[in-house]
Scaffold this active site. Structure first.
Site, PDB file in Angstrom:
ATOM      1  N   ASN A 130       0.789  -1.234   0.000  1.00 18.41           N
ATOM      2  CA  ASN A 130       0.000   0.000   0.000  1.00 18.41           C
ATOM      3  C   ASN A 130       0.824   1.288   0.000  1.00 18.41           C
ATOM      4  O   ASN A 130       0.283   2.371   0.208  1.00 18.41           O
ATOM      5  CB  ASN A 130      -1.008   0.067   1.172  1.00 18.41           C
ATOM      6  CG  ASN A 130      -2.048  -1.041   1.143  1.00 18.41           C
ATOM      7  OD1 ASN A 130      -2.265  -1.715   2.133  1.00 18.41           O
ATOM      8  ND2 ASN A 130      -2.674  -1.237  -0.003  1.00 18.41           N
ATOM      9  N   GLY A 158       6.244  -0.296  -2.538  1.00 17.87           N
ATOM     10  CA  GLY A 158       5.730  -1.657  -2.511  1.00 17.87           C
ATOM     11  C   GLY A 158       4.384  -1.808  -3.177  1.00 17.87           C
ATOM     12  O   GLY A 158       3.693  -2.786  -2.934  1.00 17.87           O
ATOM     13  N   ASP A 159       3.998  -0.854  -4.002  1.00 22.68           N
ATOM     14  CA  ASP A 159       2.680  -0.980  -4.629  1.00 22.68           C
ATOM     15  C   ASP A 159       2.660  -0.175  -5.929  1.00 22.68           C
ATOM     16  O   ASP A 159       3.679  -0.068  -6.602  1.00 22.68           O
ATOM     17  CB  ASP A 159       1.592  -0.520  -3.643  1.00 22.68           C
ATOM     18  CG  ASP A 159       0.374  -1.429  -3.689  1.00 22.68           C
ATOM     19  OD1 ASP A 159      -0.140  -1.640  -4.801  1.00 22.68           O
ATOM     20  OD2 ASP A 159      -0.074  -1.920  -2.634  1.00 22.68           O
ATOM     21  N   ASP A 160       1.518   0.430  -6.264  1.00 27.07           N
ATOM     22  CA  ASP A 160       1.458   1.171  -7.519  1.00 27.07           C
ATOM     23  C   ASP A 160       2.268   2.470  -7.401  1.00 27.07           C
ATOM     24  O   ASP A 160       2.199   3.161  -6.394  1.00 27.07           O
ATOM     25  CB  ASP A 160       0.003   1.553  -7.847  1.00 27.07           C
ATOM     26  CG  ASP A 160      -0.909   0.333  -7.882  1.00 27.07           C
ATOM     27  OD1 ASP A 160      -0.434  -0.753  -8.243  1.00 27.07           O
ATOM     28  OD2 ASP A 160      -2.098   0.479  -7.536  1.00 27.07           O
ATOM     29  N   SER A 178       4.224  -1.482  -9.093  1.00 26.36           N
ATOM     30  CA  SER A 178       3.327  -1.947 -10.148  1.00 26.36           C
ATOM     31  C   SER A 178       3.291  -0.947 -11.297  1.00 26.36           C
ATOM     32  O   SER A 178       2.478  -1.092 -12.204  1.00 26.36           O
ATOM     33  CB  SER A 178       1.917  -2.156  -9.597  1.00 26.36           C
ATOM     34  OG  SER A 178       1.943  -3.161  -8.629  1.00 26.36           O
TER      35      SER A 178
END
Ligand SMILES: *[C@@H]1O[C@H](CO)[C@@H](O)[C@H](O)[C@H]1NC(C)=O
Ligand SMILES: *[C@@H]1O[C@H](CO)[C@@H](O)[C@H](O)[C@H]1NC(C)=O
Ligand SMILES: *[C@@H]1O[C@H](CO)[C@@H](O)[C@H](O)[C@H]1NC(C)=O
Ligand SMILES: *[C@@H]1O[C@H](CO)[C@@H](O)[C@H](O)[C@H]1NC(C)=O
Ligand SMILES: *[C@@H]1O[C@H](CO)[C@@H](O)[C@H](O)[C@H]1NC(C)=O
Ligand SMILES: *[C@@H]1O[C@H](CO)[C@@H](O)[C@H](O)[C@H]1NC(C)=O
Ligand SMILES: *[C@@H]1O[C@H](CO)[C@@H](O)[C@H](O)[C@H]1NC(C)=O
Ligand SMILES: *[C@@H]1O[C@H](CO)[C@@H](O)[C@H](O)[C@H]1NC(C)=O
Ligand SMILES: *[C@@H]1O[C@H](CO)[C@@H](O)[C@H](O)[C@H]1NC(C)=O
Ligand SMILES: *[C@@H]1O[C@H](CO)[C@@H](O)[C@H](O)[C@H]1NC(C)=O
Ligand SMILES: *[C@@H]1O[C@H](CO)[C@@H](O)[C@H](O)[C@H]1NC(C)=O
Ligand SMILES: *[C@@H]1O[C@H](CO)[C@@H](O)[C@H](O)[C@H]1NC(C)=O
Length: 421
Positions: free
Chosen positions: A205, A227-229, A251
């Site tokens: 997140n 750790g995410d988009d 991502s």
């Protein structure tokens, strides 16, 4: 005439209160400089006071010092203000306080630490002004729990027209680094984001930025490790341009997830991401919607939303080790990662292009296009990918797996069907 006792008490109370709300702001003309308390003491009252005093045709300056933010901040209604950050703002680690007091984002039941808004704001960090979210304590606390209640987005830019931010660093963000909610003509450039866990807990997140109800945002020269988009446009985002950026182990640009609110009509239109370097990214570009079936409530549940995502281009990418498919569409997002109902979303995806991509892919997956049977995707294009090297050479050609993709002139060629749970 004698002064009534209650009035005296009232006046005394007000005076005492104003003394106890300690703030250190040096004002010279239209420039307010926030002077840090030092000794780790909370500077949030001083910061709020500086923005209240220098809220129009003015500058708010942070020195090359360390500031501590132990309380939520809301600074709004600014008009023609320069924010000049030469130092570091460090957010406090009292997770009990933040969980109970973070301010509502106004979407997905998410919350924020600093809610900021104004028109004609110019914000500069000179390439070294820094926000340190002290995120490790949040990564360890959440330890894989998605969208933990009260875990705050560091900064939301809200209700703003003509907002520019340049040269800021964001390290160890608590949750998403930034959100933009209800804003237009926003330029965020020269932004470095780095959220990395030093324990076994993941940085789940830690999106770079999510957008809602925004038009005409440009993100240029971003460098994101998280750790995410890296970038996630959501409800009613139009004319978003992402350029000249470098994403590491994220991502990349993820459109959505959208369609989370049952019966609510939302859209994402005109998103271009170009001249991007993606190292170890999951995808080059991912478009994702919730299913058509409502299960649970946001942030971790929902579904059944209406609307469309169209005119999206991912082009001129240089990639290494794309791990989960170059071009990806999923219409299967569901409560707590449940599976099924993948053919139920009526959210319409059309005119999505992945073009001119070179580099390496760690499997054989060029396309993984899972569209909903209730609203098949149209005008899906993948072109100019001859420069991609797929490490898995057991297949005669890179795989493009499709489900409910309408084929038309120039559109993608599917060479495999997907098995969908
Ligand atoms: C904006 O504020 C600056 C002072 O910081 C002032 O010089 C300038 O004239 C203002 N611009 C407008 C359009 O009022
Ligand atoms: C900020 O101050 C530190 C010393 O406290 C100094 O080393 C550093 O160069 C300064 N940074 C800038 C950009 O002035
Ligand atoms: C948005 O900002 C404008 C201009 O500063 C202000 O008049 C308006 O009240 C704000 N709207 C909300 C919902 O805060
Ligand atoms: C953390 O915040 C909570 C709630 O505001 C407060 O009761 C508690 O005393 C704080 N803990 C510390 C160590 O300051
Ligand atoms: C935003 O900037 C444009 C162009 O400079 C200007 O015309 C417009 O009035 C500004 N909007 C606001 C709300 O100040
Ligand atoms: C979009 O925003 C930029 C600032 O980033 C501004 O220069 C431009 O005029 C805006 N475009 C439109 C159509 O308003
Ligand atoms: C996160 O949870 C896993 C599995 O329960 C556990 O092994 C690990 O020690 C936890 N990590 C932290 C930092 O709490
Ligand atoms: C999207 O771009 C097209 C032109 O490519 C334009 O006609 C349309 O108005 C734009 N949509 C929005 C919401 O601005
Ligand atoms: C498809 O999207 C691209 C990029 O936004 C745009 O230039 C083009 O006009 C769109 N095509 C149609 C038919 O709307
Ligand atoms: C959701 O499922 C995907 C695919 O099975 C998996 O990679 C991911 O770790 C899961 N996420 C959560 C939060 O369980
Ligand atoms: C990809 O590159 C080719 C050759 O330079 C160009 O003609 C085409 O317009 C590009 N595609 C997109 C979507 O930018
Ligand atoms: C290569 O792809 C095939 C078919 O998708 C798969 O079964 C195999 O595990 C892959 N091998 C590697 C090394 O990824």
């Amino acid at each position: 005439m004698a002064c009534p006792l209650y009035l005296l008490i009232l006046v005394l109370g007000v005076v005492l209160q104003s003394l106890s709300v300690h703030s250190r702001v040096e004002q010279k003309g239209r420039t307010c400089t926030v002077v840090p308390e030092g000794h780790g003491r909370d500077d949030s009252a001083s910061i709020i006071s500086a923005f209240a005093r220098c809220n129009k045709d003015a500058s708010v300056v942070f020195l090359n010092e360390t500031y501590h933010v132990e309380r939520v901040m809301s600074t709004h209604g600014l008009e023609n203000v320069t924010v000049d950050i030469k130092g570091t703002l460090v957010w406090g680690t009292n997770t009990t306080y933040w969980i109970n007091n973070s301010l509502p984002l106004g979407y997905q039941n998410q919350s924020v630490a600093w809610d900021f808004g104004g028109d004609n704001v110019f914000w500069t960090g000179h390439g070294y002004g820094t926000f340190d979210g002290n995120g490790q304590i949040w990564y360890d606390l959440a330890n894989g729990t998605s969208n933990m209640a009260g875990r705050p987005i560091n900064l939301v830019i809200r209700n703003s027209t003509n907002f520019t931010m340049q040269g800021m660093r964001f390290v160890q963000s608590q949750f998403w680094t930034m959100a933009v909610h209800t804003a237009q003509n926003v330029l965020l450039e020269g932004i470095t984001i780095r959220s990395v866990s030093n324990s076994s807990a993941p940085t789940q997140n830690t999106d770079g930025i999510d957008t809602f109800y925004t038009n005409n945002i440009t993100l240029r020269n971003w460098d994101v490790t998280g750790g995410d988009d890296a970038v996630a446009p959501k409800a009613n985002t139009s004319n978003l341009l992402v350029q000249d950026s470098h994403f590491h182990i994220t991502s990349g640009v993820a459109i959505g997830s959208i369609g989370q609110y049952p019966g609510v009509y939302e859209f994402i239109e005109n998103v271009t991401a170009e001249r991007i370097i993606c190292d170890g990214c999951h995808h080059v570009g991912h478009v994702k919607t919730w299913t058509g079936v409502e299960l649970g409530v946001p942030p971790n549940g929902g579904g059944g939303g209406l609307g469309f995502a169209r005119n999206v281009v991912f082009r001129d990418y240089t990639v290494t080790n794309i791990s989960q498919g170059v071009a990806v569409i999923t219409q299967c997002t569901s409560y707590n990662n449940l599976t099924g109902d993948c053919d139920t979303s009526t959210f319409q995806i059309s005119n999505i292009t992945w073009a001119n991509i070179t580099g390496t892919v760690s499997n054989a997956l060029l396309g993984s296009l899972q569209c909903s049977g209730a609203a098949p995707c149209t005008d899906i294009f993948i072109e100019g990918v001859e420069g991609l090297v797929f490490y898995n050479t057991t297949l005669p050609e890179p795989a493009v797996e499709c489900s409910n993709v309408m084929l038309g002139p120039g559109s993608v060629t599917c060479n495999g069907n997907m098995t969908i749970s």
